[in-house]
Structure formats: C-alpha cells, structure tokens
Scaffold this active site. Structure first.
Site, PDB file in Angstrom:
ATOM      1  N   GLY A  10       0.832  -1.199   0.000  1.00 18.32           N
ATOM      2  CA  GLY A  10       0.000   0.000   0.000  1.00 18.32           C
ATOM      3  C   GLY A  10       0.861   1.240   0.000  1.00 18.32           C
ATOM      4  O   GLY A  10       1.984   1.227  -0.506  1.00 18.32           O
ATOM      5  N   CYS A  11       0.347   2.290   0.588  1.00 18.95           N
ATOM      6  CA  CYS A  11       1.073   3.562   0.638  1.00 18.95           C
ATOM      7  C   CYS A  11       2.417   3.372   1.332  1.00 18.95           C
ATOM      8  O   CYS A  11       2.490   2.819   2.426  1.00 18.95           O
ATOM      9  CB  CYS A  11       0.238   4.588   1.389  1.00 18.95           C
ATOM     10  SG  CYS A  11       1.103   6.134   1.682  1.00 18.95           S
TER      11      CYS A  11
END
Length: 177
Positions: A10-11
């Site tokens: 993810g981020c």
C-alpha cells in the site's frame, strides 16, 4: 550482516513507518519498483499507468532480525489478501508485493506465505506477489521519513497508528524504543 528486501504493502508512508520502528532495521527508504517506466516520479506512479508499486527498501541486520521476521511483520501490518488495494488506496501501485534479490529470499517469502495461509491467520487467500527485484527508484526526498516529518497530516493520522498498534501488539519484542 546487512540484508535488504523491497516490500510493497500500500502507501509507502505506512510501510515505512512500521519498519522505522523495528529493532534490527538499519534503514528504510521509500521508492518505486516493479514497472516498466524509467525514472518514475510520484505523479506518474499515481496515474497507475507505470506498472510500478509504491515500495520500501528495508535494510536490516540479520543478527538482530531475520528475513522471516521482517516478512511476518509485513504481513501482519497490511492486508495481503486484497489485490491492488489497501484501505481507500486503490490501484496496482498499492499492490502487495515482495521483491527479492535472490532465490533464497523468494523461497523464504513463499514459505512464510504458505505458513500464514495454512495456519488460519487470514480468512482469504494471500495474493501477495513474490518477484525478482528489477529496477528500483528512490522516491522524492519529501516522501522519505514522511510520517515523522508530517505527524498531523490527515491521511497519516488515520492510516498509520493502527499499523503501529498491530506492530506493538503482535511483535512487542521487535519494537524499537
């Protein structure tokens, strides 16, 4: 001895924050990898058209923490069962991926995935890709150590503390002071 693994969950601000808090981790760097575009930047990554994922390069002391332990922390602090998504972040740039430097790393990653898949840790199958690391590009400076520089940024306030809480809950002996 130092070793390095590249992880996408993810981020990269979230994954970076987790590993900056782990005993035995010497350096964490946000970057981009896994695509075909040369010298990508954040804007191009966000388009979802480069093929790259947001990743972190984790350098760790193998005498203090093993690759298996690094991967167990990685899987516990993001959702490895949903393709191309972490929370509200959607797109191939947010895919779950382990990018390896060697066959040994790939074997260890597959073993950890198999163990987690067989022991009921997750309700759904793990979809994390395990691939060879090809090109890696360091992200822009403002992305490095992002949460520590921007602790009140709304996205970070919402997304990162739950991951750090999981780290402390499940791996209390691996959390640096």
């Amino acid at each position: 001895m130092l070793d390095t693994i590249v992880l996408g969950g993810g981020c990269f601000w979230c994954v970076e924050s987790v590993f900056l808090s782990v005993v035995g981790v010497k350096e964490v760097e946000s970057g981009y990898a896994g695509g075909n575009t040369k010298n990508p930047d954040y804007r191009s990554i966000c388009s979802g058209k480069t093929g790259h994922a947001e990743v972190v390069k984790v350098s760790f002391d193998t005498e203090k923490i093993s690759l298996s332990q690094i991967l167990e922390i990685f899987f516990a602090t993001h959702d490895p069962t949903t393709p191309n998504r972490q929370g509200n972040d959607v797109g191939t740039q947010y895919r779950s991926v382990v990018m390896c430097h060697s066959q040994e790393q790939k074997d260890i990653a597959q073993e950890v995935i198999s163990t987690l898949g067989n022991n009921g840790t997750f309700e759904n199958p793990i979809v994390t890709e395990v691939v060879d690391l090809k090109d890696y590009y360091r992200a822009e400076e403002y992305h490095q150590n992002y949460f520590n520089k921007n602790p009140y940024q709304p996205y970070c306030v919402f997304s990162i503390p739950p991951k750090l809480q999981k780290l402390k809950k499940y791996f209390p002996d691996q959390v640096s002071a």
